[in-house]
Design a protein around this motif. Structure first.
Motif, PDB file in Angstrom:
ATOM      1  N   SER A 206       0.843  -1.200   0.000  1.00 15.55           N
ATOM      2  CA  SER A 206       0.000   0.000   0.000  1.00 15.55           C
ATOM      3  C   SER A 206       0.874   1.244   0.000  1.00 15.55           C
ATOM      4  CB  SER A 206      -0.927  -0.011   1.216  1.00 15.55           C
ATOM      5  OG  SER A 206      -1.760   1.133   1.219  1.00 15.55           O
ATOM      6  N   GLY A 207       2.020   1.205   0.803  1.00 14.51           N
ATOM      7  CA  GLY A 207       2.970   2.314   0.782  1.00 14.51           C
ATOM      8  C   GLY A 207       3.643   2.456  -0.576  1.00 14.51           C
ATOM      9  N   GLU A 208       3.895   1.309  -1.252  1.00 14.13           N
ATOM     10  CA  GLU A 208       4.529   1.363  -2.574  1.00 14.13           C
ATOM     11  C   GLU A 208       3.637   2.049  -3.598  1.00 14.13           C
ATOM     12  OE1 GLU A 208       7.301   0.867  -3.820  1.00 14.13           O
ATOM     13  OE2 GLU A 208       8.479  -0.518  -2.591  1.00 14.13           O
ATOM     14  N   THR A 209       2.278   1.918  -3.452  1.00 13.79           N
ATOM     15  CA  THR A 209       1.389   2.600  -4.399  1.00 13.79           C
ATOM     16  C   THR A 209       1.562   4.117  -4.302  1.00 13.79           C
ATOM     17  OG1 THR A 209      -0.446   2.589  -2.808  1.00 13.79           O
ATOM     18  CG2 THR A 209      -0.287   0.724  -4.323  1.00 13.79           C
ATOM     19  N   TYR A 210       1.719   4.646  -3.077  1.00 14.37           N
ATOM     20  CA  TYR A 210       1.957   6.086  -2.908  1.00 14.37           C
ATOM     21  C   TYR A 210       3.309   6.475  -3.486  1.00 14.37           C
ATOM     22  CZ  TYR A 210      -2.040   6.521   0.284  1.00 14.37           C
ATOM     23  OH  TYR A 210      -3.300   6.546   0.844  1.00 14.37           O
ATOM     24  N   GLN A 215       3.780  10.342  -4.264  1.00 18.65           N
ATOM     25  CA  GLN A 215       3.127  10.962  -3.100  1.00 18.65           C
ATOM     26  C   GLN A 215       3.949  10.544  -1.858  1.00 18.65           C
ATOM     27  OE1 GLN A 215      -1.094  10.087  -2.996  1.00 18.65           O
ATOM     28  NE2 GLN A 215      -1.286  10.259  -5.225  1.00 18.65           N
ATOM     29  N   TYR A 216       5.127  11.175  -1.720  1.00 22.12           N
ATOM     30  CA  TYR A 216       6.114  10.707  -0.732  1.00 22.12           C
ATOM     31  C   TYR A 216       5.656  10.899   0.717  1.00 22.12           C
ATOM     32  CZ  TYR A 216       8.940  10.573  -4.949  1.00 22.12           C
ATOM     33  OH  TYR A 216       9.406  10.300  -6.214  1.00 22.12           O
ATOM     34  N   PRO A 217       5.031  11.975   1.129  1.00 23.44           N
ATOM     35  CA  PRO A 217       4.581  12.072   2.529  1.00 23.44           C
ATOM     36  C   PRO A 217       3.638  10.940   2.919  1.00 23.44           C
ATOM     37  CG  PRO A 217       4.533  14.220   1.496  1.00 23.44           C
ATOM     38  CD  PRO A 217       4.788  13.243   0.396  1.00 23.44           C
ATOM     39  N   GLN A 218       2.658  10.613   2.026  1.00 21.40           N
ATOM     40  CA  GLN A 218       1.752   9.513   2.326  1.00 21.40           C
ATOM     41  C   GLN A 218       2.497   8.179   2.347  1.00 21.40           C
ATOM     42  OE1 GLN A 218       1.331  11.894   0.131  1.00 21.40           O
ATOM     43  NE2 GLN A 218      -0.736  12.768   0.276  1.00 21.40           N
ATOM     44  N   ALA A 219       3.511   8.040   1.479  1.00 16.93           N
ATOM     45  CA  ALA A 219       4.304   6.807   1.462  1.00 16.93           C
ATOM     46  C   ALA A 219       5.051   6.630   2.772  1.00 16.93           C
ATOM     47  CB  ALA A 219       5.272   6.835   0.281  1.00 16.93           C
ATOM     48  N   ILE A 220       5.621   7.721   3.318  1.00 16.94           N
ATOM     49  CA  ILE A 220       6.359   7.628   4.592  1.00 16.94           C
ATOM     50  C   ILE A 220       5.444   7.123   5.702  1.00 16.94           C
ATOM     51  CG2 ILE A 220       7.487   9.016   6.376  1.00 16.94           C
ATOM     52  CD1 ILE A 220       8.583  10.791   4.098  1.00 16.94           C
ATOM     53  N   LEU A 221       4.211   7.670   5.775  1.00 17.88           N
ATOM     54  CA  LEU A 221       3.273   7.245   6.819  1.00 17.88           C
ATOM     55  C   LEU A 221       2.918   5.768   6.668  1.00 17.88           C
ATOM     56  CD1 LEU A 221       0.883  10.349   6.885  1.00 17.88           C
ATOM     57  CD2 LEU A 221       2.687   9.755   8.515  1.00 17.88           C
ATOM     58  N   ALA A 238      12.615  -3.533   4.125  1.00 19.52           N
ATOM     59  CA  ALA A 238      12.277  -2.837   2.876  1.00 19.52           C
ATOM     60  C   ALA A 238      11.556  -1.538   3.166  1.00 19.52           C
ATOM     61  CB  ALA A 238      11.426  -3.747   2.003  1.00 19.52           C
ATOM     62  N   ALA A 239      10.732  -1.524   4.240  1.00 18.25           N
ATOM     63  CA  ALA A 239      10.001  -0.296   4.582  1.00 18.25           C
ATOM     64  C   ALA A 239      10.975   0.778   5.051  1.00 18.25           C
ATOM     65  CB  ALA A 239       8.970  -0.601   5.658  1.00 18.25           C
ATOM     66  N   LEU A 240      12.039   0.413   5.854  1.00 17.24           N
ATOM     67  CA  LEU A 240      13.034   1.386   6.294  1.00 17.24           C
ATOM     68  C   LEU A 240      13.786   1.981   5.105  1.00 17.24           C
ATOM     69  CD1 LEU A 240      14.487  -0.450   9.439  1.00 17.24           C
ATOM     70  CD2 LEU A 240      13.191   1.700   9.425  1.00 17.24           C
ATOM     71  N   LEU A 241      14.106   1.152   4.140  1.00 13.76           N
ATOM     72  CA  LEU A 241      14.789   1.656   2.945  1.00 13.76           C
ATOM     73  C   LEU A 241      13.934   2.690   2.239  1.00 13.76           C
ATOM     74  CD1 LEU A 241      17.098   1.515   0.854  1.00 13.76           C
ATOM     75  CD2 LEU A 241      15.847  -0.352  -0.260  1.00 13.76           C
ATOM     76  N   LYS A 242      12.633   2.396   2.043  1.00 12.39           N
ATOM     77  CA  LYS A 242      11.768   3.321   1.307  1.00 12.39           C
ATOM     78  C   LYS A 242      11.460   4.577   2.127  1.00 12.39           C
ATOM     79  CE  LYS A 242      11.521   1.505  -2.669  1.00 12.39           C
ATOM     80  NZ  LYS A 242      10.339   1.077  -3.377  1.00 12.39           N
ATOM     81  N   ILE A 243      11.496   4.464   3.462  1.00 12.11           N
ATOM     82  CA  ILE A 243      11.304   5.677   4.272  1.00 12.11           C
ATOM     83  C   ILE A 243      12.481   6.623   4.055  1.00 12.11           C
ATOM     84  CG2 ILE A 243      11.224   6.583   6.623  1.00 12.11           C
ATOM     85  CD1 ILE A 243       9.748   4.016   7.435  1.00 12.11           C
ATOM     86  N   GLY A 244      13.714   6.074   4.103  1.00 11.88           N
ATOM     87  CA  GLY A 244      14.889   6.920   3.873  1.00 11.88           C
ATOM     88  C   GLY A 244      14.871   7.532   2.487  1.00 11.88           C
ATOM     89  N   MET A 245      14.521   6.754   1.476  1.00 10.66           N
ATOM     90  CA  MET A 245      14.486   7.271   0.106  1.00 10.66           C
ATOM     91  C   MET A 245      13.390   8.319  -0.063  1.00 10.66           C
ATOM     92  SD  MET A 245      15.165   3.690  -1.952  1.00 10.66           S
ATOM     93  CE  MET A 245      15.109   4.453  -3.559  1.00 10.66           C
ATOM     94  N   SER A 246      12.249   8.145   0.620  1.00 12.51           N
ATOM     95  CA  SER A 246      11.155   9.130   0.519  1.00 12.51           C
ATOM     96  C   SER A 246      11.564  10.449   1.145  1.00 12.51           C
ATOM     97  CB  SER A 246       9.902   8.584   1.207  1.00 12.51           C
ATOM     98  OG  SER A 246       9.424   7.435   0.546  1.00 12.51           O
ATOM     99  N   TYR A 247      12.261  10.396   2.301  1.00 11.53           N
ATOM    100  CA  TYR A 247      12.749  11.641   2.898  1.00 11.53           C
ATOM    101  C   TYR A 247      13.739  12.329   1.971  1.00 11.53           C
ATOM    102  CZ  TYR A 247      10.651  11.276   7.556  1.00 11.53           C
ATOM    103  OH  TYR A 247       9.761  11.261   8.615  1.00 11.53           O
TER     104      TYR A 247
END
Length: 285
Positions: A206-210, A215-221, A238-247
């Motif tokens: 669901s985070g990957e769809t954002y 839509q990076y803020p919604q992806a971080i949440l 994988a979620a930690l990796l995408k949080i860092g990349m979204s920031y």
């Protein structure tokens, strides 16, 4: 003075002469008009008289013609009566027109002559119209063979879609780049199967769809919900990796470095950790 008197006398005589001439001319004109009117009246009276005489002559001629026609019609009527019925012509008119035809059994009497039914000559030709057709042949109705209806086989019971099928359907939508429907399907899956082992995966995708829609803020949440609820799950790395990349995408390198280091420390041997090290080198962290 005498000359002036003479002139006036001459003028007076001339005026008197002119007046007399005018009166004479007027009288002549009046007489002429009266004569013309009288002539027209006489001509009109003569014409009317001639028309009256002509009408009388026509009436006399018409009366004479009608008398001749009436006499001719009487002659023709008398000849017709004489030709049609000699007896009436001879004076036998007591019963008028008399018919000698009398119906009798099997014959008609005409005067003293009896005409009985005589056999009619028969022709040797076929006369199909003389034959009265009989009733139409009776065609037997076809027998209806009743077939026994096979027993209805029980309908196969549809397999209930389990958690795996729902999850695979949502993941197929994501792979087809239908991110909105995929996210809705993942959210429905989490609500419908909250105790399934695939819930962490559904939250991650669901985070990957954002993230795919930038839509990076919604992806971080969405990714933080994975790490918060399932910190030891494989999808947490994988979620930690995408949080860092979204920031990093939103221009916050400090938070990007912080989450990438946490990934390397918590999951040092995972594939996402290898990617995190590359990102840290790029960011200088």
């Amino acid at each position: 003075m005498h000359y002036l008197k003479f002139v006036l006398l001459a003028l007076s005589c001339s005026l008197l002469t002119a007046c007399g001439a005018m009166k004479q001319n007027a009288a002549t004109t009046t007489a002429s008009t009266e004569w013309r009117i009288q002539s027209l009246e006489e001509s009109f009276l003569n014409m009317k008289e001639e028309q009256r005489r002509q009408a009388d002559a026509n009436a006399d001629s018409l009366a004479e013609i009608e008398a001749k026609l009436l006499a001719l019609e009487e002659m023709m009527g008398a000849n017709k009566v004489a030709t049609a019925d000699p007896e009436m012509a001879n004076g036998n008119t007591e019963s008028g027109w008399v018919s000698d035809l009398k119906p009798e059994e099997g014959a008609w009497v005409e005067g003293d002559k009896v005409q009985a039914d005589e056999p009619v000559a028969q022709s040797s030709e076929e006369k199909p119209w003389d034959e009265v057709p009989g009733p139409p042949p009776v065609i037997p109705e076809p027998k209806v063979v009743e077939r026994t209806k096979p027993k209805d086989a029980p309908a196969p019971t549809p397999k209930k879609a389990g958690p795996s099928a729902s999850y695979e359907a949502a993941l197929a939508l994501y792979n087809n780049d239908d991110f909105d429907k995929a996210r809705s399907s993942f959210d429905s899956f989490v609500k419908k199967y909250p105790n399934s082992d695939l819930v962490p995966n559904a939250l991650y995708w669901s985070g990957e769809t954002y993230y795919s829609q930038k839509q990076y803020p919604q992806a971080i949440l969405a990714f933080k919900e994975v790490t918060g609820r399932y910190p030891k799950h494989s999808k947490a790395a994988a979620a930690l990796l995408k949080i860092g990349m979204s920031y990093d995408r939103v221009g916050d390198p400090n938070n990007a470095v912080f989450y990438l280091r946490a990934l390397v420390e918590d999951f040092p041997k995972s594939n996402p950790a290898a990617l995190a090290r590359k990102e840290l080198k790029r960011l200088g962290g």
